[in-house]
Design an enzyme around this catalytic site. Structure first.
Site, PDB file in Angstrom:
ATOM      1  N   SER A 263       0.832  -1.207   0.000  1.00  0.00           N
ATOM      2  CA  SER A 263       0.000   0.000   0.000  1.00  0.00           C
ATOM      3  C   SER A 263       0.863   1.251   0.000  1.00  0.00           C
ATOM      4  CB  SER A 263      -0.888   0.012   1.237  1.00  0.00           C
ATOM      5  OG  SER A 263      -0.093   0.320   2.367  1.00  0.00           O
ATOM      6  N   LYS A 264       0.198   2.353  -0.244  1.00  0.00           N
ATOM      7  CA  LYS A 264       0.877   3.641  -0.250  1.00  0.00           C
ATOM      8  C   LYS A 264       1.574   3.880   1.093  1.00  0.00           C
ATOM      9  CE  LYS A 264      -1.189   7.940   0.209  1.00  0.00           C
ATOM     10  NZ  LYS A 264      -0.196   8.705   0.943  1.00  0.00           N
ATOM     11  N   ARG A 265       0.912   3.443   2.139  1.00  0.00           N
ATOM     12  CA  ARG A 265       1.486   3.652   3.475  1.00  0.00           C
ATOM     13  C   ARG A 265       2.828   2.922   3.649  1.00  0.00           C
ATOM     14  NH1 ARG A 265      -2.662   1.734   6.690  1.00  0.00           N
ATOM     15  NH2 ARG A 265      -4.077   2.256   4.998  1.00  0.00           N
ATOM     16  N   GLY A 267       4.959   2.453   1.344  1.00  0.00           N
ATOM     17  CA  GLY A 267       5.928   3.282   0.633  1.00  0.00           C
ATOM     18  C   GLY A 267       6.379   4.442   1.495  1.00  0.00           C
ATOM     19  N   ASP A 268       5.405   5.112   2.123  1.00  0.00           N
ATOM     20  CA  ASP A 268       5.743   6.262   2.968  1.00  0.00           C
ATOM     21  C   ASP A 268       6.632   5.822   4.127  1.00  0.00           C
ATOM     22  OD1 ASP A 268       4.115   7.688   1.336  1.00  0.00           O
ATOM     23  OD2 ASP A 268       2.385   7.709   2.697  1.00  0.00           O
TER      24      ASP A 268
END
Ligand code: GLU
Length: 509
Positions: A263-265, A267-268
């Site tokens: 998920s994008k999270r 990546g962050d």
């Protein structure tokens, strides 16, 4: 079906930026079409107006442009089955929903939101899972429970309705998936999905199946999250009496630790992009990083993506898009989730960076130098690039490895000074300066020869001299072959750096 007639599509909904998993889905479609001389179509599925995000369609188009993935037909280029945006086709879906009502595979449902809520709560109190199925529909207001006259009256009076698929009560559906083999589902676990909404728009399921049929799609290749929709879609084809395309559901992209969907999270949190391009959310203004802006080459990104779920069956890992298409087959796509490895992504970029020619890399590096206010010429940058490229994964990392080719050190690494600037260093460097001032020609090879001879004569320790010399030229104990650096920055600059270093570091007592 002849191979030549393969028609595949990528059908994103413009609900935000495209996840790298979406790019991989598009890539596999593209590779299959390319391999067989088929056609690849871009269709925009925007029937859910509530999830529409402005800018998402442009983002999708720009992402593919950057990746070098080209379409044969699509929303941006038209084609024989235009239009390719579902909101521009909205008039045509109703008749298909009507056809299904006529042949008994769908029905009008007039339940209100309140009625459905009450029912749901009732199921909850009885600790039963709510599935909108034959049992439920039997107790509600719809064209299966009410008389024809009553239904006609409601329709004429403008009472809101949806059209639902009439799911067979209990039937074993056997389906073939190219990647997963036979998939069997009993319809008793499925619900009467809405096909047509009260706002006059079809749902994803209806529009998707109708368009795949009308656009003569031969292979539906999409993410695993759509696997649960496959039985409904197959039943829809059957209800329409249409040929069923081949299905292939691609494995999920998993987090680096393999636990759950990427998920994008993640990546962050772990410092890598999950989107091809940087994206700024139009509502929150929040910006999310992209592969392009992070310095990835599009061909490296694509190569990396291809291997998330597929491999050619041999040791090869580096493929340009043509050879990738040649090697590609859906049969070699894995069933199990593909773990994303950020190190491997960087490795791919490293490999592609080594394959680029030095001129191209110099051109890419030049803007970074200009931003630092460095005035230099491309030929010089090219020489520098050839020396440092092996040490970097990204063009922008070259600055760290090469700044000393463009400017004298503005300080000296403290730990290195402590360890390597010895009592003897000052005198040795002073002597070295004298020698280098007379070295002619000032080529790497010749300078090295002269310096080595001097060290031998004086019985100076090679390590001590070279480390001190490096410290003065570079400011730290890093960088390529020292005499190559000296040659490139030139005799005058080399002497000046030694002089400055002697002044700055002084004698060690
Ligand atoms: N519109 C769907 C999506 O956003 C397409 C799914 C499919 O390919 O059938 O992923």
């Amino acid at each position: 079906m002849s191979e030549q007639n393969i028609r595949v599509r990528f059908a994103p909904s413009p609900t935000g930026p495209l996840h790298m998993g979406g790019v991989r889905t598009a890539l596999y479609n593209y590779l299959l079409a390319k391999k067989h001389g088929g056609k690849f179509i871009l269709r925009i599925e925007d029937t859910d107006q509530t999830r529409f995000v402005p800018g998402a369609e442009d983002y999708i188009l720009e992402s593919f442009k950057w990746c070098g993935i080209e379409f044969d037909e699509g929303v941006h280029i038209g084609g024989p089955f235009a239009p390719y945006r579902q909101s521009d086709r909205k008039e045509l879906y109703k008749q298909y929903a009507d056809d299904l009502i006529k042949n008994g595979h769908a029905y009008y449902a007039f339940d209100t939101a309140d009625e459905l809520d009450t029912l749901r709560q009732q199921f909850e109190t009885e600790k039963k899972t709510f599935i909108y199925n034959a049992e439920v529909r039997a107790g509600l207001n719809n064209s299966l429970t009410k008389s024809e006259a009553e239904v006609r009256g409601w329709l004429e009076s403008g009472k809101p309705y949806v059209i639902r698929f009439k799911m067979p009560e209990s039937e074993e559906i056997k389906m073939q998936d190219i990647i997963r083999g036979e998939v069997v589902v009993n319809t008793k676990v499925l619900d009467d999905k809405v096909l047509f909404k009260s706002d006059g728009m079809p749902t994803y399921h209806l529009a998707n199946v109708v368009d795949d049929h009308l656009m003569e799609i031969t292979h539906v290749i999409r993410g695993e999250e759509w696997l649960p929709s496959m039985p409904l879609h197959i039943l829809l084809y059957r209800a329409f009496g249409w040929d069923i395309p081949a299905f292939a559901h691609l494995p999920l992209l998993l987090k680096p630790d393999g636990k759950g969907k990427l998920s994008k999270r993640d990546g962050d949190r772990l410092g890598f992009p999950v989107f091809p391009l940087e994206w700024t959310d139009p509502k929150s203004g929040e910006t999310t990083r992209g592969y392009r802006e992070d310095g990835y080459f599009p061909d490296a990104f694509i190569n990396m993506l291809a291997f998330l779920g597929w491999n050619p069956g041999d040791e090869r890992e580096l493929f340009d898009i043509d050879s990738m298409a040649e090697a590609f087959s859906l049969e070699r796509v894995n069933k199990s989730g593909a773990r994303f490895d950020p190190d491997k992504a960087r490795w791919f970029n490293h490999q592609y960076l080594q394959m680029k020619n030095d001129r191209e890399l110099a051109e890419a590096f030049l803007p970074f130098l200009q931003k630092k206010g460095i005035i230099t010429d491309l030929d010089y940058v090219q020489k520098v690039v050839s020396m440092v490229k092996e040490r970097v994964n990204f063009v922008y990392e070259m600055w760290d490895q090469a700044s000393f080719f463009f400017q004298a050190p503005d300080g000296y690494d403290e730990a290195a000074v402590k360890k390597r600037w010895k009592q003897s260093s000052y005198n040795q460097m002073e002597e070295l300066k004298e020698i280098l001032a007379q070295t002619e020609p000032f080529t790497s090879e010749h300078t090295e020869e002269v310096v080595k001879q001097w060290m031998e004569e004086k019985e100076y320790g090679m390590g001590a001299v070279m480390n001190a010399f490096r410290l003065l030229l570079v400011g730290a104990l890093k960088g390529p072959h020292l005499f190559d650096i000296a040659e490139l920055i030139g005799q005058e600059e080399t002497l000046m750096r030694i002089q400055t270093g002697l002044h700055e570091l002084g004698r060690k007592d």
